[in-house]
Design a protein around this motif. Sequence first.
Motif, PDB file in Angstrom:
ATOM      1  N   ARG A  68       0.960  -1.210   0.013  1.00 37.92           N
ATOM      2  CA  ARG A  68       0.003   0.080   0.003  1.00 37.92           C
ATOM      3  C   ARG A  68       0.834   1.254   0.052  1.00 37.92           C
ATOM      4  O   ARG A  68       0.262   2.434   0.022  1.00 37.92           O
ATOM      5  CB  ARG A  68      -1.096  -0.011   1.254  1.00 37.92           C
ATOM      6  CG  ARG A  68      -1.952  -1.171   1.063  1.00 37.92           C
ATOM      7  CD  ARG A  68      -2.725  -1.229   2.411  1.00 37.92           C
ATOM      8  NE  ARG A  68      -4.086  -1.825   2.196  1.00 37.92           N
ATOM      9  CZ  ARG A  68      -4.227  -3.320   2.058  1.00 37.92           C
ATOM     10  NH1 ARG A  68      -3.038  -3.933   1.692  1.00 37.92           N
ATOM     11  NH2 ARG A  68      -5.384  -3.724   1.769  1.00 37.92           N
ATOM     12  N   GLY A  69       2.026   1.047   0.177  1.00 36.49           N
ATOM     13  CA  GLY A  69       3.024   2.337  -0.060  1.00 36.49           C
ATOM     14  C   GLY A  69       3.731   2.680   1.188  1.00 36.49           C
ATOM     15  O   GLY A  69       4.426   3.494   1.403  1.00 36.49           O
ATOM     16  N   TYR A  70       3.554   2.084   2.465  1.00 35.03           N
ATOM     17  CA  TYR A  70       4.111   2.422   3.650  1.00 35.03           C
ATOM     18  C   TYR A  70       5.471   1.640   3.748  1.00 35.03           C
ATOM     19  O   TYR A  70       5.686   0.581   3.256  1.00 35.03           O
ATOM     20  CB  TYR A  70       3.231   1.942   4.881  1.00 35.03           C
ATOM     21  CG  TYR A  70       1.664   2.688   4.698  1.00 35.03           C
ATOM     22  CD1 TYR A  70       1.663   3.866   5.207  1.00 35.03           C
ATOM     23  CD2 TYR A  70       0.727   2.017   4.115  1.00 35.03           C
ATOM     24  CE1 TYR A  70       0.417   4.713   5.171  1.00 35.03           C
ATOM     25  CE2 TYR A  70      -0.432   2.629   4.095  1.00 35.03           C
ATOM     26  CZ  TYR A  70      -0.554   3.910   4.443  1.00 35.03           C
ATOM     27  OH  TYR A  70      -1.895   4.573   4.699  1.00 35.03           O
ATOM     28  N   GLN A  71       6.341   2.392   4.596  1.00 33.42           N
ATOM     29  CA  GLN A  71       7.487   1.691   5.224  1.00 33.42           C
ATOM     30  C   GLN A  71       7.518   1.465   6.387  1.00 33.42           C
ATOM     31  O   GLN A  71       7.405   2.340   7.315  1.00 33.42           O
ATOM     32  CB  GLN A  71       8.765   2.502   4.738  1.00 33.42           C
ATOM     33  CG  GLN A  71       9.123   2.704   3.383  1.00 33.42           C
ATOM     34  CD  GLN A  71      10.298   3.422   3.167  1.00 33.42           C
ATOM     35  OE1 GLN A  71      10.224   4.727   3.119  1.00 33.42           O
ATOM     36  NE2 GLN A  71      11.327   2.889   2.616  1.00 33.42           N
ATOM     37  N   VAL A  72       7.415   0.159   7.052  1.00 33.87           N
ATOM     38  CA  VAL A  72       7.327  -0.025   8.457  1.00 33.87           C
ATOM     39  C   VAL A  72       8.692  -0.312   9.092  1.00 33.87           C
ATOM     40  O   VAL A  72       9.577  -0.990   8.252  1.00 33.87           O
ATOM     41  CB  VAL A  72       6.525  -1.231   8.809  1.00 33.87           C
ATOM     42  CG1 VAL A  72       6.527  -1.810  10.305  1.00 33.87           C
ATOM     43  CG2 VAL A  72       5.019  -1.141   8.174  1.00 33.87           C
ATOM     44  N   ILE A  73       8.922   0.514  10.169  1.00 31.40           N
ATOM     45  CA  ILE A  73      10.427   0.574  10.495  1.00 31.40           C
ATOM     46  C   ILE A  73      10.361  -0.286  11.976  1.00 31.40           C
ATOM     47  O   ILE A  73      11.602  -0.494  12.381  1.00 31.40           O
ATOM     48  CB  ILE A  73      11.003   1.889  10.654  1.00 31.40           C
ATOM     49  CG1 ILE A  73       9.971   2.910  11.538  1.00 31.40           C
ATOM     50  CG2 ILE A  73      10.995   2.640   9.546  1.00 31.40           C
ATOM     51  CD1 ILE A  73      10.619   4.080  12.051  1.00 31.40           C
ATOM     52  N   GLY A  74       9.423  -0.760  12.631  1.00 33.72           N
ATOM     53  CA  GLY A  74       9.412  -1.462  13.830  1.00 33.72           C
ATOM     54  C   GLY A  74       7.913  -1.396  14.317  1.00 33.72           C
ATOM     55  O   GLY A  74       6.951  -0.961  13.542  1.00 33.72           O
TER      56      GLY A  74
END
Length: 143
Positions: free
Chosen positions: A135-141
């Motif tokens: 969906r275009g997100y970047q999860v960092i934690g």
Amino acid sequence: MKYHASPLLLCIAAVLTGCATPLAKPAFYPNAHYQYVGPAQAQADTQTCISLAQQSDVGAVNKVDAGRAAAAGAAGVGTAGVVGSLLSGHKPDLKNIAAGAAAIGAGGAAATAAGQSVGGSSLYRQFVQQCLAERGYQVIGWH
């Protein structure tokens, strides 16, 4: 014969109830997509991905690990109860030993589940992260 719950079992149940924690949520890097849609839409998309993960074969808690913790805890308490009774010269009270073993086994499963609930099982986290990445997100934690 009427059965009464022992105070130990009631204490264990109360502690385990208090240990339940909600599943953690992913933390986002504020990339262009996140800035464009905003935090409210990011949370809505997160809920969608969490629902998809829960509807799939991926569970938030690794049931195999929770089952192993329960079995190990119950076996350990059962063995210790029988050996302790025999060493003290008493006939083992198998009913009370079994009740204690069951409570500790449930405690092991709940503790495993509570530990995983901080971020869910690794497969669950990967599922949600992949869904959000698509969906275009970047999860960092997770927090």
